[in-house]
Design a protein around this motif. Structure first.
Motif, PDB file in Angstrom:
ATOM      1  N   SER A 113       0.831  -1.208   0.000  1.00 23.21           N
ATOM      2  CA  SER A 113       0.000   0.000   0.000  1.00 23.21           C
ATOM      3  C   SER A 113       0.865   1.258   0.000  1.00 23.21           C
ATOM      4  CB  SER A 113      -0.924   0.006   1.229  1.00 23.21           C
ATOM      5  OG  SER A 113      -1.706  -1.169   1.261  1.00 23.21           O
ATOM      6  N   ALA A 114       0.460   2.223  -0.801  1.00 23.70           N
ATOM      7  CA  ALA A 114       1.188   3.492  -0.857  1.00 23.70           C
ATOM      8  C   ALA A 114       0.943   4.332   0.385  1.00 23.70           C
ATOM      9  CB  ALA A 114       0.776   4.274  -2.101  1.00 23.70           C
ATOM     10  N   LEU A 123       7.758   2.900   4.610  1.00 21.60           N
ATOM     11  CA  LEU A 123       8.397   1.584   4.684  1.00 21.60           C
ATOM     12  C   LEU A 123       8.696   1.011   3.304  1.00 21.60           C
ATOM     13  CD1 LEU A 123       6.351  -0.127   7.555  1.00 21.60           C
ATOM     14  CD2 LEU A 123       8.703   0.717   7.659  1.00 21.60           C
ATOM     15  N   LEU A 124       7.934   1.429   2.295  1.00 18.29           N
ATOM     16  CA  LEU A 124       8.128   0.886   0.958  1.00 18.29           C
ATOM     17  C   LEU A 124       9.511   1.196   0.396  1.00 18.29           C
ATOM     18  CD1 LEU A 124       4.671   1.628  -0.730  1.00 18.29           C
ATOM     19  CD2 LEU A 124       5.469  -0.502   0.306  1.00 18.29           C
ATOM     20  N   GLY A 125      10.097   2.287   0.839  1.00 18.25           N
ATOM     21  CA  GLY A 125      11.409   2.674   0.339  1.00 18.25           C
ATOM     22  C   GLY A 125      12.559   2.018   1.072  1.00 18.25           C
ATOM     23  N   ALA A 131      17.514  -4.323  -2.693  1.00 15.36           N
ATOM     24  CA  ALA A 131      16.118  -4.564  -3.080  1.00 15.36           C
ATOM     25  C   ALA A 131      15.146  -3.869  -2.129  1.00 15.36           C
ATOM     26  CB  ALA A 131      15.829  -6.066  -3.096  1.00 15.36           C
ATOM     27  N   PRO A 132      14.234  -3.040  -2.637  1.00  8.74           N
ATOM     28  CA  PRO A 132      13.212  -2.411  -1.798  1.00  8.74           C
ATOM     29  C   PRO A 132      12.293  -3.464  -1.191  1.00  8.74           C
ATOM     30  CG  PRO A 132      13.381  -1.302  -3.922  1.00  8.74           C
ATOM     31  CD  PRO A 132      14.166  -2.566  -4.032  1.00  8.74           C
ATOM     32  N   LEU A 133      11.886  -3.267   0.053  1.00  6.88           N
ATOM     33  CA  LEU A 133      11.044  -4.250   0.746  1.00  6.88           C
ATOM     34  C   LEU A 133       9.644  -4.332   0.159  1.00  6.88           C
ATOM     35  CD1 LEU A 133      12.111  -3.581   4.442  1.00  6.88           C
ATOM     36  CD2 LEU A 133      12.772  -5.498   2.979  1.00  6.88           C
ATOM     37  N   ALA A 217       9.198  -8.004   1.702  1.00  2.75           N
ATOM     38  CA  ALA A 217       8.987  -8.042   3.150  1.00  2.75           C
ATOM     39  C   ALA A 217       8.191  -9.277   3.556  1.00  2.75           C
ATOM     40  CB  ALA A 217       8.257  -6.781   3.605  1.00  2.75           C
ATOM     41  N   ALA A 218       7.154  -9.598   2.774  1.00  2.44           N
ATOM     42  CA  ALA A 218       6.362 -10.792   3.066  1.00  2.44           C
ATOM     43  C   ALA A 218       7.193 -12.048   2.834  1.00  2.44           C
ATOM     44  CB  ALA A 218       5.106 -10.815   2.200  1.00  2.44           C
TER      45      ALA A 218
END
Length: 249
Positions: A113-114, A123-125, A131-133, A217-218
């Protein structure tokens, strides 16, 4: 719920940042997963006790098979009744996995989610090495291919998951072959739900496929919880059975 999870990960990341620098959030996810598994440890112990209790019932199950060898339906009912009387469920080992599903869903949602809680999802960054999470394997392939900086992170992740899955598969096959419930299914011509146990060990390799399509991340959550499960069960199954235990307690 999503905001709370994001806040917990950010707090853990700040604590771990001196050790893991830019990969602190990735380390925080691993630590968070381990904390979840520690909280679920009582359920895992109960599941293993249930397996040992089923093993303790094996002589009685064998006697029922012999007694009702010419009547599979009656055999099936008698064996299921024996399990019910002893308060032993063949499905008890699934409870720890089912309880984790909401945690995995939250992890997946946050890193897909953005926005989280109406605010930009920072957290996306965050990254695990290059590698981005919040990225997926398809993103890594589009940015350098399999041997690119991001692609190598995924290859390492897949290698770890495959190693754990192989270990898990071998243990599960060995345990399934010795399971009196599996033997009961074979002798009775197909106990309801027993067919699933025949193929359940193969699910360990499904983690590799899942990790390839979910956010990184997952994927970290999956590899951590899978490795924990295999190691935990190996440790618990080495403990001596409680004398006279015929129920999960």
């Amino acid at each position: 719920m999503f905001s709370l999870f994001a806040s917990l990960v950010e707090i853990l990341a700040r604590v771990l940042e001196p050790l893991f620098a830019a990969s602190a959030t990735a380390a925080a996810i691993v630590v968070f997963t381990m904390l979840v598994r520690i909280a679920l440890h009582p359920l895992s112990r109960a599941a293993v006790r249930g397996e040992k209790a089923r093993q303790a019932l094996a002589p009685k199950v064998a006697a029922l098979r012999k007694k009702h060898a010419k009547d599979p339906e009656r055999m099936q009912k008698a064996i299921l009744a024996l399990h019910a009387e002893a308060k032993v469920s063949p499905f008890s080992g699934m409870l720890p996995m089912l309880v984790q599903l909401p945690v995995f869903f939250v992890m997946y949602h946050v890193f897909s989610s953005a926005e989280v809680g109406g605010e930009a999802n920072e957290l996306l960054g965050h990254r695990l090495l290059a590698a981005p999470l919040g990225s997926r394997w398809s993103d890594a392939l589009a940015h350098g291919g399999v041997s690119g900086a991001q692609g190598l992170v995924y290859l390492a992740l897949f290698a770890v998951i495959a190693g754990v899955a192989t270990w898990s598969f071998r243990r599960a096959r060995r345990n399934a072959a010795a399971s009196e419930f599996a033997q009961m299914a074979s002798a009775s011509g197909g106990t309801p739900g027993a067919g699933m146990f025949k193929w359940l060990p193969l699910l360990s390799f499904g983690t590799v496929v899942t990790a390839a399509i979910v956010p990184l991340a997952a994927g970290l959550y999956l590899v951590t919880t899978t490795a924990w499960t295999v190691a935990e069960r190996a440790w618990l199954q080495r403990e001596r059975p409680v004398a006279g235990a015929a129920s999960t307690g």
